[in-house]
Design a protein around this motif. Structure first.
Motif, PDB file in Angstrom:
ATOM      1  N   MET A   1       0.844  -1.183   0.000  1.00  0.00           N
ATOM      2  CA  MET A   1       0.000   0.000   0.000  1.00  0.00           C
ATOM      3  C   MET A   1       0.883   1.238   0.000  1.00  0.00           C
ATOM      4  SD  MET A   1      -2.630   1.520   2.873  1.00  0.00           S
ATOM      5  CE  MET A   1      -1.407   1.684   4.136  1.00  0.00           C
ATOM      6  N   SER A   2       0.501   2.163  -0.838  1.00  0.00           N
ATOM      7  CA  SER A   2       1.105   3.487  -0.821  1.00  0.00           C
ATOM      8  C   SER A   2       0.057   4.429  -0.248  1.00  0.00           C
ATOM      9  CB  SER A   2       1.482   3.907  -2.245  1.00  0.00           C
ATOM     10  OG  SER A   2       1.853   5.262  -2.259  1.00  0.00           O
ATOM     11  N   LEU A   3       0.399   5.090   0.860  1.00  0.00           N
ATOM     12  CA  LEU A   3      -0.538   6.011   1.503  1.00  0.00           C
ATOM     13  C   LEU A   3       0.154   7.343   1.727  1.00  0.00           C
ATOM     14  CD1 LEU A   3      -3.305   6.555   2.886  1.00  0.00           C
ATOM     15  CD2 LEU A   3      -2.210   5.837   5.025  1.00  0.00           C
ATOM     16  N   SER A   4      -0.406   8.375   1.128  1.00  0.00           N
ATOM     17  CA  SER A   4       0.062   9.738   1.352  1.00  0.00           C
ATOM     18  C   SER A   4      -0.898  10.387   2.341  1.00  0.00           C
ATOM     19  CB  SER A   4       0.060  10.505   0.031  1.00  0.00           C
ATOM     20  OG  SER A   4       0.239  11.889   0.266  1.00  0.00           O
ATOM     21  N   VAL A   5      -0.364  10.885   3.454  1.00  0.00           N
ATOM     22  CA  VAL A   5      -1.186  11.573   4.444  1.00  0.00           C
ATOM     23  C   VAL A   5      -0.851  13.056   4.389  1.00  0.00           C
ATOM     24  CG1 VAL A   5      -1.801  11.788   6.879  1.00  0.00           C
ATOM     25  CG2 VAL A   5      -1.288   9.530   5.922  1.00  0.00           C
ATOM     26  N   GLN A   6      -1.875  13.870   4.243  1.00  0.00           N
ATOM     27  CA  GLN A   6      -1.714  15.319   4.167  1.00  0.00           C
ATOM     28  C   GLN A   6      -2.493  15.961   5.306  1.00  0.00           C
ATOM     29  OE1 GLN A   6      -3.331  16.296   0.340  1.00  0.00           O
ATOM     30  NE2 GLN A   6      -1.887  14.986  -0.755  1.00  0.00           N
ATOM     31  N   TYR A   7      -1.890  16.950   5.908  1.00  0.00           N
ATOM     32  CA  TYR A   7      -2.518  17.652   7.022  1.00  0.00           C
ATOM     33  C   TYR A   7      -2.857  19.081   6.613  1.00  0.00           C
ATOM     34  CZ  TYR A   7      -1.205  13.770  10.020  1.00  0.00           C
ATOM     35  OH  TYR A   7      -1.088  12.523  10.584  1.00  0.00           O
ATOM     36  N   GLY A   8      -4.128  19.306   6.252  1.00  0.00           N
ATOM     37  CA  GLY A   8      -4.614  20.667   6.034  1.00  0.00           C
ATOM     38  C   GLY A   8      -4.831  21.338   7.375  1.00  0.00           C
ATOM     39  N   VAL A   9      -5.085  20.531   8.388  1.00  0.00           N
ATOM     40  CA  VAL A   9      -5.146  20.962   9.790  1.00  0.00           C
ATOM     41  C   VAL A   9      -4.370  19.925  10.595  1.00  0.00           C
ATOM     42  CG1 VAL A   9      -7.370  22.157   9.602  1.00  0.00           C
ATOM     43  CG2 VAL A   9      -7.324  19.755  10.260  1.00  0.00           C
ATOM     44  N   GLN A  10      -3.800  20.385  11.684  1.00  0.00           N
ATOM     45  CA  GLN A  10      -3.042  19.470  12.530  1.00  0.00           C
ATOM     46  C   GLN A  10      -3.966  18.812  13.541  1.00  0.00           C
ATOM     47  OE1 GLN A  10       0.114  18.687  11.968  1.00  0.00           O
ATOM     48  NE2 GLN A  10      -0.041  17.141  13.549  1.00  0.00           N
ATOM     49  N   GLU A  11      -3.802  17.529  13.709  1.00  0.00           N
ATOM     50  CA  GLU A  11      -4.526  16.787  14.744  1.00  0.00           C
ATOM     51  C   GLU A  11      -3.545  15.761  15.298  1.00  0.00           C
ATOM     52  OE1 GLU A  11      -6.166  15.469  17.504  1.00  0.00           O
ATOM     53  OE2 GLU A  11      -7.605  16.841  16.576  1.00  0.00           O
ATOM     54  N   ASP A  12      -2.952  16.090  16.441  1.00  0.00           N
ATOM     55  CA  ASP A  12      -1.885  15.268  17.014  1.00  0.00           C
ATOM     56  C   ASP A  12      -2.334  13.853  17.357  1.00  0.00           C
ATOM     57  OD1 ASP A  12      -0.132  17.383  16.760  1.00  0.00           O
ATOM     58  OD2 ASP A  12      -0.441  18.091  18.812  1.00  0.00           O
ATOM     59  N   ARG A  13      -3.622  13.667  17.557  1.00  0.00           N
ATOM     60  CA  ARG A  13      -4.114  12.322  17.891  1.00  0.00           C
ATOM     61  C   ARG A  13      -4.211  11.422  16.661  1.00  0.00           C
ATOM     62  NH1 ARG A  13      -9.169  14.732  21.109  1.00  0.00           N
ATOM     63  NH2 ARG A  13      -8.957  16.136  19.332  1.00  0.00           N
ATOM     64  N   LEU A  14      -3.987  11.980  15.475  1.00  0.00           N
ATOM     65  CA  LEU A  14      -4.083  11.214  14.231  1.00  0.00           C
ATOM     66  C   LEU A  14      -2.767  11.264  13.449  1.00  0.00           C
ATOM     67  CD1 LEU A  14      -7.662  12.354  13.166  1.00  0.00           C
ATOM     68  CD2 LEU A  14      -6.999  10.229  14.311  1.00  0.00           C
ATOM     69  N   PRO A  15      -1.724  10.657  14.014  1.00  0.00           N
ATOM     70  CA  PRO A  15      -0.446  10.630  13.299  1.00  0.00           C
ATOM     71  C   PRO A  15      -0.500   9.667  12.112  1.00  0.00           C
ATOM     72  CG  PRO A  15      -0.308   9.304  15.281  1.00  0.00           C
ATOM     73  CD  PRO A  15      -1.663   9.982  15.298  1.00  0.00           C
ATOM     74  N   ARG A  16       0.441   9.842  11.214  1.00  0.00           N
ATOM     75  CA  ARG A  16       0.493   9.020   9.996  1.00  0.00           C
ATOM     76  C   ARG A  16       0.485   7.524  10.304  1.00  0.00           C
ATOM     77  NH1 ARG A  16       2.839  13.700   8.428  1.00  0.00           N
ATOM     78  NH2 ARG A  16       2.504  14.341   6.280  1.00  0.00           N
ATOM     79  N   TRP A  17       1.255   7.090  11.294  1.00  0.00           N
ATOM     80  CA  TRP A  17       1.350   5.656  11.575  1.00  0.00           C
ATOM     81  C   TRP A  17      -0.007   5.070  11.954  1.00  0.00           C
ATOM     82  CZ3 TRP A  17      -0.167   3.709  16.207  1.00  0.00           C
ATOM     83  CH2 TRP A  17      -0.181   4.575  17.311  1.00  0.00           C
ATOM     84  N   ARG A  18      -0.802   5.838  12.685  1.00  0.00           N
ATOM     85  CA  ARG A  18      -2.113   5.345  13.118  1.00  0.00           C
ATOM     86  C   ARG A  18      -3.072   5.261  11.929  1.00  0.00           C
ATOM     87  NH1 ARG A  18      -3.423   7.999  18.259  1.00  0.00           N
ATOM     88  NH2 ARG A  18      -2.620   6.080  19.165  1.00  0.00           N
ATOM     89  N   LEU A  19      -3.099   6.299  11.114  1.00  0.00           N
ATOM     90  CA  LEU A  19      -3.963   6.294   9.934  1.00  0.00           C
ATOM     91  C   LEU A  19      -3.569   5.165   8.981  1.00  0.00           C
ATOM     92  CD1 LEU A  19      -3.984  10.152   9.450  1.00  0.00           C
ATOM     93  CD2 LEU A  19      -5.926   8.762  10.227  1.00  0.00           C
TER      94      LEU A  19
END
Length: 153
Positions: free
Chosen positions: A1-19
């Protein structure tokens, strides 16, 4: 899987590893379900604020409000690669979790799984499709220790 995570807003409880972990679980569940045949997935997941969420929902769905998750499915190419973009509106996610008395991370996991399944072509417009998609979501979440999101709390 290739997953690009983009943060238009920051949400510290939703880091890339968790998503990423939640998306991987959704893909594994879908692979086992067999409705959509794919060998790989290239997905993007963008966390947005209310203004961007509203604009995207208005521009692409004709609905002038921010929704919790918006998915753009591009199908599976001839090589078996499924592609899609998933947009999660953080303020809506937070509000819904509070209103539904759910843990934020449980609700975020559900919306991530839901969005990934949409990116693969699952839908819930027709009753039979909805039942299949919801069953897959529920089973995927249960494997992560998360209660059925469709039960009233």
């Amino acid at each position: 899987m290739s997953l690009s995570v983009q943060y238009g807003v920051q949400e510290d409880r939703l880091p890339r590893w968790r998503l990423r972990r939640w998306a991987e679980r959704a893909l594994a569940g879908a692979a086992g379900d067999g409705l959509v045949e794919f060998s790989a997935a290239e997905l993007s997941l963008r966390l947005v604020g209310a203004a961007e969420g509203r604009r995207l929902n208005r521009d692409f769905r004709g609905r002038d409000y921010a929704t919790n998750v918006l998915t753009f499915e591009y199908g599976v190419d001839p090589l078996g690669v499924a592609r899609g973009d998933i947009v999660m509106c953080v303020p809506v996610l937070v509000r819904e979790a509070r209103e539904q008395r759910k843990q934020l991370l449980d609700h975020a996991a559900h919306l991530t799984v839901h969005g990934v399944l949409h990116a693969l072509g699952y839908d819930h417009i027709k009753a039979r499709e909805a039942k299949r998609m919801e069953a897959l979501e529920t089973a995927t979440l249960a494997a992560m220790g998360i209660a059925d999101p469709y039960l009233e709390s």
